[in-house]
Design a protein around this motif. Sequence first.
Motif, mmCIF file in Angstrom:
data_model
loop_
_atom_site.group_PDB
_atom_site.id
_atom_site.type_symbol
_atom_site.label_atom_id
_atom_site.label_comp_id
_atom_site.label_asym_id
_atom_site.label_seq_id
_atom_site.Cartn_x
_atom_site.Cartn_y
_atom_site.Cartn_z
ATOM 1 N N ILE A 52 0.853 -1.192 0.000
ATOM 2 C CA ILE A 52 0.000 0.000 0.000
ATOM 3 C C ILE A 52 0.892 1.246 0.000
ATOM 4 C CG2 ILE A 52 -1.813 1.272 1.218
ATOM 5 C CD1 ILE A 52 -2.772 -1.433 0.280
ATOM 6 N N TYR A 53 0.670 2.096 -0.987
ATOM 7 C CA TYR A 53 1.482 3.304 -1.189
ATOM 8 C C TYR A 53 0.615 4.545 -1.020
ATOM 9 C CZ TYR A 53 4.285 6.706 -3.915
ATOM 10 O OH TYR A 53 4.985 7.802 -4.353
ATOM 11 N N HIS A 54 1.084 5.467 -0.208
ATOM 12 C CA HIS A 54 0.375 6.733 -0.016
ATOM 13 C C HIS A 54 0.958 7.796 -0.946
ATOM 14 C CE1 HIS A 54 -1.315 5.937 4.319
ATOM 15 N NE2 HIS A 54 -1.929 5.229 3.380
ATOM 16 N N SER A 55 0.095 8.355 -1.798
ATOM 17 C CA SER A 55 0.526 9.393 -2.739
ATOM 18 C C SER A 55 -0.163 10.719 -2.433
ATOM 19 C CB SER A 55 0.207 8.973 -4.178
ATOM 20 O OG SER A 55 -1.192 8.931 -4.372
ATOM 21 N N SER A 56 0.380 11.780 -3.041
ATOM 22 C CA SER A 56 -0.230 13.117 -2.928
ATOM 23 C C SER A 56 -0.518 13.485 -1.486
ATOM 24 C CB SER A 56 -1.537 13.185 -3.741
ATOM 25 O OG SER A 56 -1.280 12.963 -5.094
ATOM 26 N N CYS A 57 0.511 13.400 -0.679
ATOM 27 C CA CYS A 57 0.317 13.675 0.751
ATOM 28 C C CYS A 57 1.632 14.130 1.367
ATOM 29 C CB CYS A 57 -0.179 12.412 1.458
ATOM 30 S SG CYS A 57 0.965 11.020 1.325
ATOM 31 N N ARG A 58 1.621 14.346 2.664
ATOM 32 C CA ARG A 58 2.801 14.847 3.352
ATOM 33 C C ARG A 58 3.925 13.815 3.397
ATOM 34 N NH1 ARG A 58 3.321 19.113 6.645
ATOM 35 N NH2 ARG A 58 5.078 19.121 8.078
ATOM 36 N N ASN A 59 3.557 12.564 3.759
ATOM 37 C CA ASN A 59 4.551 11.497 3.861
ATOM 38 C C ASN A 59 4.317 10.471 2.762
ATOM 39 O OD1 ASN A 59 5.894 12.460 6.297
ATOM 40 N ND2 ASN A 59 3.953 11.964 7.311
ATOM 41 N N ILE A 62 5.616 3.787 0.856
ATOM 42 C CA ILE A 62 4.923 2.530 1.126
ATOM 43 C C ILE A 62 4.733 2.398 2.634
ATOM 44 C CG2 ILE A 62 5.028 0.022 0.899
ATOM 45 C CD1 ILE A 62 6.807 0.506 -1.589
ATOM 46 N N VAL A 63 3.507 2.110 3.029
ATOM 47 C CA VAL A 63 3.161 2.167 4.447
ATOM 48 C C VAL A 63 2.803 0.810 5.048
ATOM 49 C CG1 VAL A 63 2.461 4.580 4.486
ATOM 50 C CG2 VAL A 63 0.813 2.832 3.780
ATOM 51 N N PHE A 108 3.757 -1.038 8.283
ATOM 52 C CA PHE A 108 5.187 -1.007 8.581
ATOM 53 C C PHE A 108 5.468 -0.115 9.785
ATOM 54 C CE2 PHE A 108 6.177 -1.706 3.800
ATOM 55 C CZ PHE A 108 6.042 -3.072 3.960
ATOM 56 N N ASN A 109 6.490 -0.501 10.548
ATOM 57 C CA ASN A 109 6.902 0.332 11.679
ATOM 58 C C ASN A 109 7.336 1.706 11.199
ATOM 59 O OD1 ASN A 109 6.453 -1.685 13.598
ATOM 60 N ND2 ASN A 109 8.450 -2.609 13.148
ATOM 61 N N GLN A 110 8.001 1.708 10.066
ATOM 62 C CA GLN A 110 8.352 2.998 9.476
ATOM 63 C C GLN A 110 8.034 2.979 7.997
ATOM 64 O OE1 GLN A 110 12.568 3.016 10.509
ATOM 65 N NE2 GLN A 110 13.065 2.603 8.377
ATOM 66 N N LEU A 111 7.555 4.112 7.532
ATOM 67 C CA LEU A 111 7.248 4.268 6.119
ATOM 68 C C LEU A 111 8.519 4.127 5.284
ATOM 69 C CD1 LEU A 111 5.275 7.034 4.403
ATOM 70 C CD2 LEU A 111 7.737 7.282 4.400
ATOM 71 N N VAL A 112 8.398 3.473 4.138
ATOM 72 C CA VAL A 112 9.505 3.427 3.187
ATOM 73 C C VAL A 112 9.245 4.528 2.164
ATOM 74 C CG1 VAL A 112 10.789 2.022 1.553
ATOM 75 C CG2 VAL A 112 9.731 0.941 3.550
ATOM 76 N N SER A 113 9.987 5.614 2.303
ATOM 77 C CA SER A 113 9.671 6.820 1.538
ATOM 78 C C SER A 113 10.012 6.664 0.067
ATOM 79 C CB SER A 113 10.427 8.013 2.115
ATOM 80 O OG SER A 113 11.801 7.916 1.779
#
Length: 153
Positions: A52-59, A62-63, A108-113
């Motif tokens: 799952i990838y977050h686009s068009s946002c602050r962070n 892949i989350v 994920f514990n941390q986002l993979v930017s």
Amino acid sequence: MPYWLMKTEPDTFSIDDLANMPDQTTIWDGVRNYQARNYIRDKIKIDDNILIYHSSCRNIGIVGWATVVRDAYPDPTQFDPSSRYYDPKATEENPRWFSVDVKFNNKFNQLVSLATLKDIDGLKALPLVKKGSRLSVMPVSNSEWKIINALAN
DNA sequence: GCCAACGTTGGC
DNA sequence: GCCAACGTTGGC
């Protein structure tokens, strides 16, 4: 087992929204690109895993990941005139757009930017990191999956 | 909010 | 079937 990546705008639907759904499951609707549609309709199967990838946002990045729990079926929003995804050219007999159902698996514990992803040699073939790529559903190879999971820990 | 890059539409 | 015009995506 095949792997995939799907983009979502977290302001519209985030991985946390997925985790909070009943049974942590949702229909993945609103895909309106033919190449992405073909993957959904023809290739993506039950038990495949979806980054799952977050686009068009602050962070941006892949989350986490989810798992497919229902094979492709016509996206009902194409038939709904009140939906922003309504498509007047689609009919029940001849649907244009398809959805799968996905179930939350892990955040994920941390986002993979995105910046991190772009820096990794083993990920250069991923459409996501290519300039100008707008594909919202794409295949992920075994080795790419492993690299991304390693980055997430 | 800007704007480059892309995909789709529709006239011809 | 070409291609200009348009609308959308998505990082910055």
